[in-house]
Every structure is written in structure tokens, then in C-alpha cells.
Write a protein that holds these residues in place. Structure first.
Motif, PDB file in Angstrom:
ATOM      1  N   LEU A   9       0.859  -1.182   0.000  1.00 35.75           N
ATOM      2  CA  LEU A   9       0.000   0.000   0.000  1.00 35.75           C
ATOM      3  C   LEU A   9       0.897   1.234   0.000  1.00 35.75           C
ATOM      4  N   PHE A  10       0.441   2.298  -0.665  1.00 32.42           N
ATOM      5  CA  PHE A  10       1.265   3.481  -0.839  1.00 32.42           C
ATOM      6  C   PHE A  10       0.482   4.715  -0.391  1.00 32.42           C
ATOM      7  N   PHE A  11       1.227   5.737   0.056  1.00 36.26           N
ATOM      8  CA  PHE A  11       0.559   6.972   0.464  1.00 36.26           C
ATOM      9  C   PHE A  11       1.486   8.159   0.218  1.00 36.26           C
ATOM     10  N   ALA A  12       0.867   9.319   0.084  1.00 36.18           N
ATOM     11  CA  ALA A  12       1.619  10.545  -0.160  1.00 36.18           C
ATOM     12  C   ALA A  12       0.772  11.731   0.267  1.00 36.18           C
ATOM     13  N   SER A  28      -3.100   4.752  -1.924  1.00 33.88           N
ATOM     14  CA  SER A  28      -3.321   4.055  -3.192  1.00 33.88           C
ATOM     15  C   SER A  28      -2.842   2.611  -3.102  1.00 33.88           C
ATOM     16  N   VAL A  29      -3.471   1.747  -3.919  1.00 32.70           N
ATOM     17  CA  VAL A  29      -3.036   0.355  -4.004  1.00 32.70           C
ATOM     18  C   VAL A  29      -1.966   0.180  -5.073  1.00 32.70           C
ATOM     19  N   GLY A  30      -1.652   1.242  -5.835  1.00 34.30           N
ATOM     20  CA  GLY A  30      -0.636   1.171  -6.879  1.00 34.30           C
ATOM     21  C   GLY A  30       0.278   2.378  -6.842  1.00 34.30           C
ATOM     22  N   ALA A  31       1.586   2.143  -6.928  1.00 38.69           N
ATOM     23  CA  ALA A  31       2.543   3.252  -6.871  1.00 38.69           C
ATOM     24  C   ALA A  31       2.497   4.138  -8.117  1.00 38.69           C
ATOM     25  N   PRO A  32       2.497   3.577  -9.348  1.00 41.65           N
ATOM     26  CA  PRO A  32       2.448   4.450 -10.523  1.00 41.65           C
ATOM     27  C   PRO A  32       1.193   5.312 -10.577  1.00 41.65           C
ATOM     28  N   VAL A  33       0.060   4.747 -10.170  1.00 44.61           N
ATOM     29  CA  VAL A  33      -1.190   5.511 -10.159  1.00 44.61           C
ATOM     30  C   VAL A  33      -1.083   6.703  -9.211  1.00 44.61           C
ATOM     31  N   LEU A  34      -0.494   6.442  -8.036  1.00 46.06           N
ATOM     32  CA  LEU A  34      -0.348   7.525  -7.052  1.00 46.06           C
ATOM     33  C   LEU A  34       0.614   8.586  -7.554  1.00 46.06           C
ATOM     34  N   GLY A  56       8.629  11.803  -1.031  1.00 44.89           N
ATOM     35  CA  GLY A  56       7.240  12.170  -0.792  1.00 44.89           C
ATOM     36  C   GLY A  56       6.233  11.101  -1.130  1.00 44.89           C
ATOM     37  N   LEU A  57       6.665  10.013  -1.761  1.00 47.12           N
ATOM     38  CA  LEU A  57       5.780   8.880  -2.042  1.00 47.12           C
ATOM     39  C   LEU A  57       6.301   7.702  -1.226  1.00 47.12           C
ATOM     40  N   ASP A  58       5.559   7.296  -0.210  1.00 45.70           N
ATOM     41  CA  ASP A  58       5.989   6.248   0.723  1.00 45.70           C
ATOM     42  C   ASP A  58       5.104   5.022   0.605  1.00 45.70           C
TER      43      ASP A  58
END
Length: 373
Positions: free
Chosen positions: A150-153, A162-168, A200-202
């Protein structure tokens, strides 16, 4: 940069060591090791504190911001609702279910203490990731090995999960590369400390949760892996304990499979042989094996013999240079690279061609569980 190149700079803007020869190589490696140790040290020290046993570990700093979710029912994610609470869930739980988890979270009600919400995670057993959203709070978590990321920013006054890094990344706009994480990634194939290649994207690290409420947002560790806690016991006791724990893992697998087919990439080596032998010992009925590679390779021959002795069906997928080149230049491989890119670890495409072939021929059912040794 090339050895002796004047004016060249590293990713972090520093100048490379100018001297040439063995000393230069040693100095560069020492510098790399020192920087990687510095990156890893905060995580290790946080986990080594003996007083944190049984308690939630401190996480990353809190911020106050509204939360927005980037998730939809695809790639195994599903939505469960109960009153005013929604749970997005992917994975599986042993002796539990997403519906029961949602009921327990809903019962906590609005304004629940973060410690109470997080206590629901520490007892979960399985491979999972989820995002729960209630009145005034959001709770997101990954399992103890981060099998599903899982990813957050934070951007423009809000936190995006988000469930996807590129999407986020595409959603929040241009990001700069983190030079320290780029260094770690280049050296090891993955990033450290819940960070990604982009500042900034973790991501949530193994055994970590994110909670957002009226007091802000923060991450907390609910589990820490402590391999340094050595158990000083006789070898015979350790071997017996290892055997019992290994069997327990496979008992959970068989129970969760619920008669679904279990498919094993069988190399003939010790790891995959352990998988099929344990499944045979526990009497799981639908086990299928496959191997791949150059025709007539010795590992495939050994795998065929193992499968035959256990009475399991086995199939071989031949690999060739031209077909591999064509496949990995095609749309299926491109989609795989895009959808598995976490900006935090290298994907593992080795089985992709064989599994794709088995899916297309119908040999691999859509509900099969692939257990890689």
C-alpha cells in the motif's frame, strides 16, 4: 561516473572519489556501506528496544490532512460495507474473514482511540492488505511481510492512499528521485524504511499501519521482526520446533485452500520438494506441478521424477531465446511490469512466461493457488 572523470557528480550531488586503482574501489565501497548503514540504522534501532515487546512501535510523524483513497475492485481488491464503514480488502485471513474484521472495526465506532483500532490488526493471521474507512477515521495496514503493498503521499493539504505506486505518482504530480533510496535500490534491489525511489511517495513497511483521524495522520508499527533474539536450546529441540512450525504453515495453507488446486513450480531442489512433500503428507488432493527452461535440463528431469513418485500431474514448458525475447517485448510483460512496479523493489518475472502459457491452455485454473518454493 567513469574513473577519474573530473566534474562528475553522484546522485546526491557529491563528487566521486578522484583517485584510481584498488584504493578507489575500496573507498567507494566503504562509502556505499556507510550510507546504507545510515539508512537502515533508524529502523533497526527502533526494533531492538526490548521495552517495545507487545506494544505498538513508534511510526512516522503525524500530520493533519483529509484522506482520499485511490482504490477500485480490480486485481483481487474487493469492497465490503457495514453501515457507515467501508473495508477495501485483498488477500486471505486464517480463521477470520474481512466481514468479521469489518464488524469489529465498526463496533469501535466514531472517535475510537487509535490504539484500539490498531489492536485489531496485531492478532490478524494471513497475507493481506486493507483500507478501512469510517466516520472520521481511516485505517490502512499491510501484513507482517508486506506481501501486498500500500502506498501513500501528501499533496495539496491532503493524504492520498493508493493500491498502486504508478497511479499515485501520476495523481499527485511530478516527484523528484530520492538519491539515498536510489543508492539503496541500486545496491540491493529494494529501498529502505518504508520509502520509495520518489521523495514524498511512501509505502507501508512490513508490519506497519496508517491511521488518520481528527488528530491527524501517522504510521505505527504493530509488528517487528527480531532475528537477533536467539533461542539457546539444543539442536534436537530446535530441529523439532522447526519441523512443527513448518508443518503448521502448510496446515494453514491447506485449510485456506479449501480444496482449490495448489500449483507448484517444481525445480527438483530442496525448497519446492519440501512444498510438494508437505502437501502430500497432509493429503491435499489437487496438487499440480510444472517446470520450465531449456528442453532436457537436469532440474526438470528431477522434478518429473519427484512428481511421479508423489502421484502428482506434471507438465513442462520449454523456453527458447526467440520466444522469450518476443514475449517480454509484448503487451502481457509490459502490463506486468507496470502493475507490479512499486518503486520500492524489483519485480520477479521468472515464472511469468510459463504461468501465462499454462493459463492460456487451461491447465492452470483461474482459482488456483501458486506456491513458489
Amino acid at each position: 561516473p567513469a574513473r577519474g572523470a573530473r566534474g562528475a557528480r553522484a546522485l546526491d550531488g557529491s563528487r566521486p572519489i578522484a583517485c584510481a586503482g584498488p584504493l578507489s574501489r575500496f573507498a567507494r565501497r566503504k562509502r556505499l556501506a556507510d550510507r546504507l548503514a545510515k539508512l537502515a540504522k533508524p529502523v533497526v534501532m527502533a526494533q531492538q528496544n526490548p521495552s517495545d515487546a507487545g506494544h505498538l512501535l513508534a511510526g512516522r510523524s503525524a500530520t493533519q490532512s483529509p484522506v482520499r483513497l485511490l482504490v477500485r475492485e480490480t486485481a483481487g481488491w474487493r469492497r465490503v460495507a457495514n453501515g457507515g464503514t467501508t473495508l477495501w480488502f485483498k488477500g486471505s485471513l486464517n480463521s477470520d474473514s474481512p466481514e468479521r474484521l469489518l464488524s469489529r472495526l465498526t463496533a469501535r465506532g466514531a472517535g475510537a482511540d487509535p490504539e484500539d483500532l490498531l489492536s485489531e490488526i496485531s492478532g490478524l493471521d494471513g497475507h493481506f492488505a486493507f483500507i478501512a474507512e469510517g466516520e472520521g477515521w481511516v485505517l490502512a495496514a499491510v501484513d507482517r511481510i508486506r506481501s501486498i503493498p500500500l502506498f501513500f503521499a501528501g499533496r495539496s493539504g491532503e493524504t492520498v492512499i493508493s493500491v498502486g505506486a504508478p497511479v499515485l505518482r501520476d495523481e499527485i504530480g511530478p516527484l523528484s528521485v530520492d538519491p539515498d533510496q536510489a543508492l539503496a535500490f541500486a545496491a540491493s534491489g529494494f529501498t529502505f524504511s518504508g520509502r520509495t525511489l520518489y521523495s514524498g511517495l511512501d509505502e507501508l513497511a512490513a508490519g506497519e499501519a496508517l491511521i488518520a483521524g481528527p488528530k491527524g495522520m501517522a504510521t505505527r508499527r504493530y509488528h517487528a521482526y527480531r532475528p537477533w533474539q536467539v533461542s539457546h536450546r539444543p539442536d534436537s529441540a530446535l530441529k523439532s520446533d522447526l519441523a512443527a512450525r513448518t508443518l503448521t504453515v502448510f496446515e494453514k495453507l491447506v485449510a485456506s485452500a479449501d480444496d482449490r488446486p495448489i500449483v507448484v513450480p517444481l525445480s527438483g531442489g530442496l525448497d519446492s520438494r519440501l512444498v510438494v512433500a508437505a502437501l502430500h503428507h497432509l493429503g491435499h488432493r489437487d496438487v499440480r506441478c510444472f517446470s520450465y527452461g531449456w528442453p532436457r535440463n537436469h532440474e526438470a528431469a528431477a522434478a518429473s521424477e519427484v512428481a511421479e513418485r508423489l502421484g502428482y500431474p506434471w507438465i513442462f514448458i520449454p523456453h527458447g531465446m526467440s520466444q522469450q525475447a518476443s514475449f517480454f517485448a509484448g503487451e502481457t510483460a509490459r502490463r506486468y511490469r507496470t502493475e507490479t512496479d512499486s518503486f520500492a523493489a524489483l519485480p520477479f518475472p521468472q515464472d511469468l512466461y510459463a504461468i501465462t502459457q499454462l493459463r492460456e491452455t487451461g491447465w492452470l485454473p483461474a482459482d488456483a493457488i501458486v506456491v513458489n518454493g
